[in-house]
Design an enzyme around this catalytic site. Structure first.
Site, short mmCIF file in Angstrom:
data_model
loop_
_atom_site.label_atom_id
_atom_site.label_comp_id
_atom_site.label_asym_id
_atom_site.label_seq_id
_atom_site.Cartn_x
_atom_site.Cartn_y
_atom_site.Cartn_z
N LYS A 58 23.67 33.41 29.42
CA LYS A 58 23.04 32.08 29.49
C LYS A 58 24.10 30.98 29.61
O LYS A 58 23.92 30.02 30.37
CB LYS A 58 22.18 31.84 28.25
N GLY A 104 10.09 34.41 22.99
CA GLY A 104 8.68 34.68 22.70
C GLY A 104 7.81 34.50 23.93
O GLY A 104 8.19 33.83 24.90
P1 NDP Z 1 9.41 43.62 27.98
O1 NDP Z 1 10.13 44.91 27.82
O2 NDP Z 1 8.48 43.18 26.90
O3 NDP Z 1 8.58 43.63 29.35
C1 NDP Z 1 9.07 44.16 30.56
C2 NDP Z 1 7.93 44.94 31.20
O4 NDP Z 1 8.36 45.34 32.50
C3 NDP Z 1 7.60 46.23 30.42
O5 NDP Z 1 6.23 46.47 30.44
C4 NDP Z 1 8.41 47.24 31.20
O6 NDP Z 1 7.96 48.57 31.01
C5 NDP Z 1 8.17 46.76 32.61
N1 NDP Z 1 9.13 47.33 33.52
C6 NDP Z 1 10.46 47.50 33.34
N2 NDP Z 1 11.00 48.11 34.40
C7 NDP Z 1 9.99 48.35 35.28
C8 NDP Z 1 9.92 48.96 36.55
N3 NDP Z 1 11.00 49.51 37.12
N4 NDP Z 1 8.73 49.02 37.18
C9 NDP Z 1 7.64 48.52 36.59
N5 NDP Z 1 7.63 47.92 35.38
C10 NDP Z 1 8.81 47.84 34.73
O7 NDP Z 1 10.52 42.52 28.25
P2 NDP Z 1 10.42 40.95 27.98
O8 NDP Z 1 9.14 40.43 28.47
O9 NDP Z 1 10.84 40.67 26.60
O10 NDP Z 1 11.63 40.44 28.89
C11 NDP Z 1 11.49 40.42 30.30
C12 NDP Z 1 12.58 39.55 30.87
O11 NDP Z 1 12.48 38.24 30.34
C13 NDP Z 1 14.02 40.00 30.56
O12 NDP Z 1 14.83 39.70 31.65
C14 NDP Z 1 14.40 39.14 29.36
O13 NDP Z 1 15.78 38.94 29.26
C15 NDP Z 1 13.71 37.85 29.73
N6 NDP Z 1 13.39 36.96 28.63
C16 NDP Z 1 12.74 37.44 27.53
C17 NDP Z 1 12.36 36.59 26.53
C18 NDP Z 1 11.64 37.05 25.31
O14 NDP Z 1 11.40 36.23 24.42
N7 NDP Z 1 11.26 38.31 25.21
C19 NDP Z 1 12.65 35.14 26.62
C20 NDP Z 1 13.36 34.75 27.82
C21 NDP Z 1 13.69 35.64 28.78
P3 NDP Z 1 8.76 49.49 29.93
O15 NDP Z 1 8.61 48.82 28.61
O16 NDP Z 1 8.06 50.82 30.00
O17 NDP Z 1 10.18 49.56 30.40
N1 HSE Z 2 16.44 37.99 23.66
C1 HSE Z 2 16.47 36.62 24.02
C2 HSE Z 2 16.69 35.78 22.78
C3 HSE Z 2 15.17 36.23 24.67
O1 HSE Z 2 16.54 36.31 21.67
O2 HSE Z 2 17.05 34.61 22.92
C4 HSE Z 2 15.18 34.81 25.18
O3 HSE Z 2 16.06 34.66 26.25
#
Ligand code: NDP
Ligand code: HSE
Length: 425
Positions: A205, A302
């Site tokens: 970031k 979140g």
């Molecule tokens: P999650 O693991 O909750 O969600 C990702 C989803 O995508 C899962 O259902 C996963 O399945 C699916 N997935 C992964 N690879 C594939 C694929 N090849 N084909 C199809 N589906 C796939 O992740 P988050 O929502 O937490 O994070 C997603 C992105 O957002 C990341 O880049 C993260 O850094 C970013 N982010 C997250 C934040 C947060 O608060 N969580 C905040 C800001 C950014 P499976 O679980 O089976 O792999």
């Molecule tokens: N894993 C990241 C955090 C999600 O805890 O800040 C938000 O980018």
């Protein structure tokens, strides 16, 4: 009303939040912005998982081609995470002329120039507000509200997981492992939480934010990084006694062509606004040469806050016929004119275990003094196993002098261990 058809790749925490906002606030956004945004397709590894989130079966797919081959889908939201296959999926979407909105800081920081070049070539947009600081509109602020300024410094708490862990350890006395488990259950942590606790996420970031803020490419590999895994409850407690709160801080500074970029645990004085940023909240404290100090504050992780940033990008993208790209030479390399300062200055907290004998403290202070390190405060707290735990807070010094002094201190036979070295803001 303009019709906009969107696909979501990955319906986990962030994809789920995005789907919920686009569904629940559809009419609100339509009325305010004149956009009828429809989620046309959702991709994940299985159709069952997608329908379990309330998505109709006819919109669920596990095949990217269903999205690429549909010309009515103009925006692809990537919320799968990781570098691959997310990178390939995004490249395919951009190559098909579809704009991409992503939350993927790791991918943007590692392949931004390649993705942006492909977006430009195909007249597509590439937006990533959600990649940094969750729901806080920091990228929009840097791009659209700070144009008048040279940003001279940026101090950020930009990882929600570590801020949540440190807050729970500080305020509730939770163990590190317990606090991490809770952060994972709340959906804050990355799929592999090493990215959070070892400072990689904050480093990605900071690479994005410092590049935008300083208008030059700051590759992530140039950023000094330390995580929070070596932090102990004892360090947090001593800091508290001396009026400090421990934070994982991302720091960027630019003075002419001198740039300093680092991520590490830092004791922040309680009177500084960043000390009061608790739990999954994040904040970025910016200084511009004309605006002076501003601070942006909000939830850094979140489903709902991050979904909010994604939807904001979808709207921003849908409202533009000409897309917005970096306003600097985004070639993935450090500009040869930029001098990266590795020998940065800081005050320090040092925790040592020393032999409990007369004259020991003076040996330590003599070494520190010989490297020009001046002591601000010192405290011995009890005796444990014949060793005296002693902490020092120093005045500001340079990193090289401190490292040399510590190296010499470690060789003394009266020193049992150097247990912690934490920088102080
Ligand atoms: P999650 O693991 O909750 O969600 C990702 C989803 O995508 C899962 O259902 C996963 O399945 C699916 N997935 C992964 N690879 C594939 C694929 N090849 N084909 C199809 N589906 C796939 O992740 P988050 O929502 O937490 O994070 C997603 C992105 O957002 C990341 O880049 C993260 O850094 C970013 N982010 C997250 C934040 C947060 O608060 N969580 C905040 C800001 C950014 P499976 O679980 O089976 O792999
Ligand atoms: N894993 C990241 C955090 C999600 O805890 O800040 C938000 O980018």
């Amino acid at each position: 009303m303009k019709k906009v058809r969107v696909a979501i790749l990955g319906i986990g925490t962030v994809g789920g939040g995005t789907y919920q906002i686009l569904t629940e606030n559809h009419d609100w956004i339509a009325a305010a912005r004149g956009l009828d945004i429809e989620v046309a397709k959702v991709l994940d590894k299985s159709v069952d998982r997608i329908t379990a989130k309330g998505v109709p079966a006819n919109k669920a797919t596990a095949d990217l081609n269903d999205i690429l081959s549909d010309p009515s889908i103009s925006i692809v939201v990537e919320t799968m995470g990781g570098v691959e296959p997310a990178g390939t999926f995004i490249m395919k979407a951009l190559s098909a002329g579809k704009s991409v909105v992503t939350a993927n800081k790791e991918l943007i920081s590692k392949r931004w120039s390649e993705l942006e070049a492909t977006a430009k070539k195909n007249g597509a947009g590439l937006y990533f507000e959600a990649s940094c600081v969750g729901g806080v509109p920091i990228i929009r602020t840097l791009n659209d509200a700070m144009q008048a300024n040279r940003i001279t410094q940026l101090y950020g708490i930009i990882n929600g997981t570590t801020n949540y862990i440190l807050t729970e350890m500080t305020e509730k006395g939770k163990s590190y492992a317990e606090a991490l488990k809770d952060a994972q259950a709340l959906g804050y942590a990355e799929a592999d939480p090493t990215a959070d606790v070892e400072g990689f996420d904050a480093m990605y970031k900071l690479s994005i934010l410092s590049s935008l803020g300083f208008h030059t490419c700051i590759p992530y590999s140039e950023i000094y990084r330390e995580g929070i895994t070596a932090i102990t409850p004892a360090d947090i407690a001593v800091g508290k006694d001396f009026g400090y709160t421990l934070k994982l801080l991302a720091i960027g500074k630019r003075d002419g062509n001198d740039v300093e970029v680092r991520v590490h645990p830092t004791f922040v004085p309680n009177e500084h606004p960043l000390a009061s940023v608790r739990g999954s909240f994040n904040a970025v404290f910016l200084t511009g040469d004309f605006v002076d100090d501003i601070m942006l504050y909000g939830r850094g992780a979140g489903a709902r806050p991050t979904g909010s940033a994604i939807v904001s990008d979808v709207v921003y993208c849908a409202e533009r016929s000409a897309h917005v790209y970096s306003d600097f030479d985004n070639n993935g390399k450090l500009d040869s004119a930029i001098k990266l300062k590795k020998d940065f200055e800081s005050a320090y907290y040092i925790s040592l275990k020393l032999a409990d004998r007369p004259g020991v403290l003076s040996k330590i202070t003599n070494i520190l003094g010989s490297y020009g390190v001046s002591i601000d405060k010192a405290m011995q707290h009890g005796v444990a196993d014949n060793y005296a735990p002693v902490v020092f807070f120093t005045h500001k010094t340079d990193e090289t002098s401190m490292r040399k002094a510590l190296h010499e201190i470690e060789t003394l036979d009266v020193v049992h261990s150097v247990d912690a070295v934490i920088r102080v803001l």
